[in-house]
Motif scaffolding. Structure first.
Motif, PDB file in Angstrom:
ATOM      1  N   GLN A   3       4.474  -3.858  -7.700  1.00 43.96           N
ATOM      2  CA  GLN A   3       4.209  -3.329  -9.160  1.00 43.96           C
ATOM      3  C   GLN A   3       5.465  -2.658  -9.550  1.00 43.96           C
ATOM      4  O   GLN A   3       5.549  -2.075 -10.666  1.00 43.96           O
ATOM      5  CB  GLN A   3       3.215  -2.336  -9.401  1.00 43.96           C
ATOM      6  N   GLU A  48       2.268   1.631  -3.555  1.00 44.28           N
ATOM      7  CA  GLU A  48       1.363   2.377  -4.473  1.00 44.28           C
ATOM      8  C   GLU A  48       1.084   3.882  -4.338  1.00 44.28           C
ATOM      9  O   GLU A  48       0.871   4.444  -5.107  1.00 44.28           O
ATOM     10  CB  GLU A  48      -0.102   1.526  -3.846  1.00 44.28           C
ATOM     11  N   GLU A  49       1.242   4.237  -2.839  1.00 44.74           N
ATOM     12  CA  GLU A  49       1.138   5.714  -2.436  1.00 44.74           C
ATOM     13  C   GLU A  49       2.180   6.612  -2.995  1.00 44.74           C
ATOM     14  O   GLU A  49       2.199   7.380  -3.423  1.00 44.74           O
ATOM     15  CB  GLU A  49       0.737   5.818  -0.935  1.00 44.74           C
ATOM     16  N   GLN A  78       0.708  -1.291  -0.267  1.00 45.74           N
ATOM     17  CA  GLN A  78       0.048  -0.105   0.021  1.00 45.74           C
ATOM     18  C   GLN A  78       0.849   1.343   0.089  1.00 45.74           C
ATOM     19  O   GLN A  78       0.513   2.217  -0.900  1.00 45.74           O
ATOM     20  CB  GLN A  78      -1.072  -0.005   1.096  1.00 45.74           C
TER      21      GLN A  78
END
Length: 142
Positions: free
Chosen positions: A135, A101-102, A98
């Motif tokens: 990712q 991703e941020e 998370q």
């Protein structure tokens, strides 16, 4: 390839320390910003009750682990590296993913647990899950 942002999840372990030193040196060489992330499963503030339901022996452990991690980070960081220390509470892999991703790092540098293939299969590991699910590029430092 120029790296501008590197994420390194840490705890107070020796493998984490090696990963942090590697990431700090890489950030120094590349002029990259370093995000240091420490994730704990829970804190004394995890529940909303006035008095925590967590036993002091566990909460004390969490506090000492956090203090040991912060001390380790300060001791490993070269003076000229631009870094920020972040904390999250939850499942480590989920919180790391998370945060990535941020913050959109170019690279995640993590310590490996050193388990063999069979042990890793049965026990699982944060580094293995990051390699499979992130990712962005992931580097595992042994």
């Amino acid at each position: 390839m120029k790296l501008s942002r590197i994420l390194v999840p840490v705890d107070a372990s020796d493998t984490s320390k090696r990963a942090l030193k590697f990431a700090a040196n890489l950030a120094d060489e590349m002029g990259a910003k370093l995000d240091v992330l420490h994730v704990t499963y829970f804190t004394s503030e995890t529940d909303a009750q006035e008095e925590s339901w967590l036993p002091e022996v566990i909460v004390g452990d969490v506090r000492s682990d956090e203090a040991a991690t912060q001390t380790m980070v300060k001791g490993c960081m070269p003076d000229d590296v631009d870094y920020a220390y972040h904390t999250r509470t939850g499942m480590p892999v989920e919180e790391i993913l998370q945060f990535a991703e941020e913050s959109l790092p170019d690279l995640i540098v993590t310590g490996g647990r050193g388990l063999g293939v069979v042990e890793g299969f049965f026990a699982g590991s944060v580094s293995q899950e990051l390699v499979e699910r992130a990712q962005t590029a992931v580097m595992v430092v042994k």
